[in-house]
Design a protein around this motif. Sequence first.
Motif, PDB file in Angstrom:
ATOM      1  N   UNK A  28      -5.540  -3.427  23.623  1.00  5.71           N
ATOM      2  CA  UNK A  28      -4.623  -3.816  24.555  1.00  5.71           C
ATOM      3  C   UNK A  28      -3.025  -3.286  24.383  1.00  5.71           C
ATOM      4  N   UNK A  29      -2.818  -2.806  23.328  1.00  4.19           N
ATOM      5  CA  UNK A  29      -1.349  -2.551  23.029  1.00  4.19           C
ATOM      6  C   UNK A  29      -0.675  -1.428  23.734  1.00  4.19           C
ATOM      7  N   UNK A  30      -1.371  -0.631  24.301  1.00  2.00           N
ATOM      8  CA  UNK A  30      -0.505   0.518  25.237  1.00  2.00           C
ATOM      9  C   UNK A  30      -0.221  -0.523  26.462  1.00  2.00           C
ATOM     10  N   UNK A  31      -0.796  -1.076  27.086  1.00  2.00           N
ATOM     11  CA  UNK A  31      -0.478  -1.983  28.280  1.00  2.00           C
ATOM     12  C   UNK A  31       0.506  -2.948  27.968  1.00  2.00           C
ATOM     13  N   UNK A  32       0.490  -3.583  26.800  1.00  2.00           N
ATOM     14  CA  UNK A  32       1.499  -4.630  26.327  1.00  2.00           C
ATOM     15  C   UNK A  32       2.807  -3.867  26.033  1.00  2.00           C
ATOM     16  N   UNK A  33       2.853  -2.822  25.582  1.00  2.00           N
ATOM     17  CA  UNK A  33       4.020  -2.168  25.321  1.00  2.00           C
ATOM     18  C   UNK A  33       4.606  -1.745  26.658  1.00  2.00           C
ATOM     19  N   UNK A  36       6.301  -4.750  28.213  1.00  2.00           N
ATOM     20  CA  UNK A  36       7.518  -5.027  27.332  1.00  2.00           C
ATOM     21  C   UNK A  36       8.822  -4.260  27.696  1.00  2.00           C
ATOM     22  N   UNK A  37       8.305  -3.061  27.686  1.00  2.00           N
ATOM     23  CA  UNK A  37       9.575  -2.114  28.183  1.00  2.00           C
ATOM     24  C   UNK A  37      10.140  -2.373  29.415  1.00  2.00           C
ATOM     25  N   UNK A  38       9.291  -3.001  30.541  1.00  2.00           N
ATOM     26  CA  UNK A  38       9.928  -3.321  31.724  1.00  2.00           C
ATOM     27  C   UNK A  38      10.671  -4.691  31.886  1.00  2.00           C
ATOM     28  N   UNK A  39      10.837  -5.181  30.476  1.00  2.00           N
ATOM     29  CA  UNK A  39      11.505  -6.586  30.854  1.00  2.00           C
ATOM     30  C   UNK A  39      12.801  -6.491  29.992  1.00  2.00           C
ATOM     31  N   UNK A  40      13.588  -5.532  30.186  1.00  2.00           N
ATOM     32  CA  UNK A  40      14.936  -5.334  29.655  1.00  2.00           C
ATOM     33  C   UNK A  40      15.907  -6.193  30.182  1.00  2.00           C
ATOM     34  N   UNK A  41      15.761  -6.492  31.330  1.00  2.00           N
ATOM     35  CA  UNK A  41      16.795  -7.522  32.063  1.00  2.00           C
ATOM     36  C   UNK A  41      16.709  -8.946  31.148  1.00  2.00           C
ATOM     37  N   UNK A  42      15.735  -9.526  31.376  1.00  2.00           N
ATOM     38  CA  UNK A  42      15.589 -10.637  30.612  1.00  2.00           C
ATOM     39  C   UNK A  42      15.814 -10.858  28.988  1.00  2.00           C
ATOM     40  N   UNK A  82      -0.486  -5.559  12.679  1.00  2.00           N
ATOM     41  CA  UNK A  82      -0.394  -4.109  13.271  1.00  2.00           C
ATOM     42  C   UNK A  82       0.332  -4.199  14.663  1.00  2.00           C
ATOM     43  N   UNK A  83      -0.250  -4.887  15.509  1.00  2.00           N
ATOM     44  CA  UNK A  83       0.397  -5.221  16.817  1.00  2.00           C
ATOM     45  C   UNK A  83       1.533  -6.049  16.848  1.00  2.00           C
ATOM     46  N   UNK A  84       1.927  -7.037  15.790  1.00  2.00           N
ATOM     47  CA  UNK A  84       3.243  -7.490  15.782  1.00  2.00           C
ATOM     48  C   UNK A  84       4.295  -6.593  15.137  1.00  2.00           C
ATOM     49  N   UNK A  85       3.963  -5.622  14.473  1.00  2.00           N
ATOM     50  CA  UNK A  85       4.949  -4.738  14.192  1.00  2.00           C
ATOM     51  C   UNK A  85       5.477  -3.603  15.260  1.00  2.00           C
ATOM     52  N   UNK A  86       4.598  -3.444  16.066  1.00  2.00           N
ATOM     53  CA  UNK A  86       4.666  -2.641  17.312  1.00  2.00           C
ATOM     54  C   UNK A  86       5.528  -3.221  18.308  1.00  2.00           C
ATOM     55  N   UNK A  87       5.275  -4.362  18.656  1.00  2.00           N
ATOM     56  CA  UNK A  87       5.992  -5.246  19.589  1.00  2.00           C
ATOM     57  C   UNK A  87       7.392  -5.599  18.990  1.00  2.00           C
ATOM     58  N   UNK A  88       7.698  -5.704  17.782  1.00  2.00           N
ATOM     59  CA  UNK A  88       9.183  -5.883  17.293  1.00  2.00           C
ATOM     60  C   UNK A  88       9.848  -4.613  17.452  1.00  2.00           C
ATOM     61  N   UNK A  89       9.135  -3.597  17.243  1.00  2.00           N
ATOM     62  CA  UNK A  89      10.022  -2.297  17.445  1.00  2.00           C
ATOM     63  C   UNK A  89      10.438  -2.360  19.037  1.00  2.00           C
ATOM     64  N   UNK A  90       9.407  -2.265  19.966  1.00  2.00           N
ATOM     65  CA  UNK A  90       9.499  -2.382  21.521  1.00  2.00           C
ATOM     66  C   UNK A  90      10.852  -3.369  21.809  1.00  2.00           C
ATOM     67  N   UNK A  91      10.398  -4.777  21.294  1.00  2.00           N
ATOM     68  CA  UNK A  91      11.651  -5.734  21.916  1.00  2.00           C
ATOM     69  C   UNK A  91      13.002  -5.385  21.318  1.00  2.00           C
ATOM     70  N   UNK A  92      13.088  -4.596  19.914  1.00  2.00           N
ATOM     71  CA  UNK A  92      14.345  -4.094  19.574  1.00  2.00           C
ATOM     72  C   UNK A  92      14.925  -3.193  20.185  1.00  2.00           C
TER      73      UNK A  92
END
Length: 792
Positions: A28-33, A36-42, A82-92
């Motif tokens: 599910x990582x591609x759809x999660x990323x 996440x990339x669409x949540x820039x405002x909050x 692995x999913x946690x590292x990818x989400x950290x990079x996208x959130x930063x």
Amino acid sequence: MAFAALPPELRNLCRRLTVAKVEQLPALLPSLLKDLLRCQEPLSKPQEAKSSESSSESAILVHKLKTQISALLNSRTVQGRFVGVALVKAAIETGGWECLRTSESWVRGLLSVLQRKDPAVIKDLCVVTLVKIYSLMHAYPTLVREIVTPNLPTFATACLQILKPPLSSKAAKAPNSLIETIFEALSTIIPLYPTTMRQFASKIRAETRPYISPTISDGGIIPTSLQASSRRLAIRLHMTAVKGGDSTEWAKHLDGVIKTFHSTADQVFRAVQESWEPAPGHVSGPAPQRVDFDKEPQGGSSSSEQLPPWTGIYAGSERMIGLLDFIGDYIRCHTKTAVTIPISTIVDITTRISSIMPPIPGKEKTTSVHINLAVGREERDELWAVFPDVQLAAMRLLRTTAQRLGRNFVPITQESLEQLLRMFESSYRLPEIRMMAYLLAIEILQLCGPAMAKPTVEGLTLLIKTCCRDLLGSAGHLKRPKQSTSATQDGPKSKSVSQNVDAFLNNKAEDEYMAVSLDAGHISSATALLTALFSHVPQQYLPSSIRAHMLRTAILCQNKDAQVASVLHPARDRSGRTPQVILPYLTQQFPRDESVEILRFNFRPAATGSRNDIMDVDEESIEDNPEVKPSSNGISFDRPSESSFTNLPDFATLTTGTTELPAHPSPVRNIEGTVKTPNPFLPKPLSETIILSEEQTTTVVQPMNSLKRKNEDAEIAVSKRVEIDMTTGTGVPAPSVISTRSQAPTGNGVGGGQEEDEESDNESVHLNMELDSDEEEEDDGDDDDDDGAEKD
């Protein structure tokens, strides 16, 4: 315009991370990323701002999302980490400063993941994420003091443990992809935090040495990208020096690399007696090795301060090539402070390589290098097999230096060109040598081409021929070599060489040409060189046969840039004429090109030769093999070219032969025979006499010198167009002569045997007409009062 404070993707993202199992998250990582990339405002909004109910819900969801990411980062499963590292990079990357401010816990979690025995792909992603965080924090001194400074040494130590695991650890050697990622990460961090990384400089340099210039003696294969990343890292280590000493450190390490190269060359080139003389103060390395002819060529050392050991000619040549590329990277890489580039020592390296001339079949032995009799033939053969690769690396070094120095390279362009031509002469049979020679020649011509002397231009003949041959071969216009029917005489009996029987058959015309497969980069470099030869070389110094060969290549290969450059830079003879005009070919091949249209409407040759000398050249040899001298192999564009390109117009016919005039809406244009058509791109003489036969009628246009302006000669008042109105009366006498102020000698046709009046600039037209009224057409609506003709 503000976007919605609570996008639906944020709520959906939190729900999916809560419901889905950890083992299902990698799928599910591609759809999660994407969510996440669409949540820039909050994510980028300060958490303390709670002005409404929606903003309060947004802050709660953001806090919940960060908590879930931290839980995944510290998960017990590999999938969760692995999913946690990818989400950290996208959130930063999405949240910016607001996420960086609260990322200290994430940094600690990433460092713990990096020190685990996880797969290389997780460590690779973890290194990239940490470098991203450290790079973004460099702009915020507070975050650097609170987060980067305490945690960066831990990151460097973890990277060094991956590169060189401790002896007590049973960890396997890291893959090349992870090593390359670590080298790139350290290369990015060192310029940002040189003081913090200073304590690790010596260890990092020791880890890069096996990858800087690997050889076959190392027992492994190192990718080219890994070699380049290790060289960049080794070069940037000079930034960790004490303040004010980075330029000295840079020069010191570069000088060590150059000395190592000469020490290696002493071993590899021991089979020849070099004519190269070292520069004053030259030392062949920190610990020069004596050349021992009883052993194989060898060099290097197992110490951490030197490159790994090597043995044999092939390994030595690989070490030389790697060091030459290392020197080029030193010149190419940017530095924080100004450094002094040792140009003389770099030119000394290329001089040493170019001074060695391998034995060429068919050449005199005096032109080749002297052989050292103490070395066996096998070693000499190995040297000549690897020597073209060393020459190729030397050409790359010269090109890198020319690109880096720009106009400052001008003082050594002449010497560099001579070195290029010497290396090219011995190894131009190889396509990679030709391509690099083309690229280097373009750099040199752009710097000093217009100022070249005639002997220097004539020395480019071999380079020009090979360039044209490559372009013709790639376009399918290269003649297939014919098989020779040679026979060897041995006493009374003769033994014939085995021949291809099919070669004696009458093949088709298109079978006489062959196509050569070359890389796209090779073709583009040859095309650019051909254009530069027209635009940056004095055309008056080029032999006419060579220039005609270049023009033929540009036309057959439909090289627009080269043709335009040839028109803009014509070759003039001693009298100032431009006998070679290819603008008609250019307009035919590119009829709708804007630049060609502008050139066609605005360019007129100032002075050209006679009508029969279009593309006339000297009868000189254009063959690639200088030993073969056919009886007649000159190239002339006033004869049909021997190629399969059948769309070229015969402009010699347009100028000297006859052609049929096309239909034109002008009145009374009845043409029964063929009329000679003047070429608009050729000069018109000062005076012309046109005789119209009884079966021909035409409109006479006054010739005009292209160099004159309309207001230069006010005394010439003749009309530039003479129109004749005729009626069909019986026995009507026609005017025999229409002339202007000055008379001119009478010729037999258009452009036939006119002589220029050198004492007067007046233009004149002598027109003799004999009209037969019985064969003329009726012209309705015209009255001729002088002849007394009656209307029909």
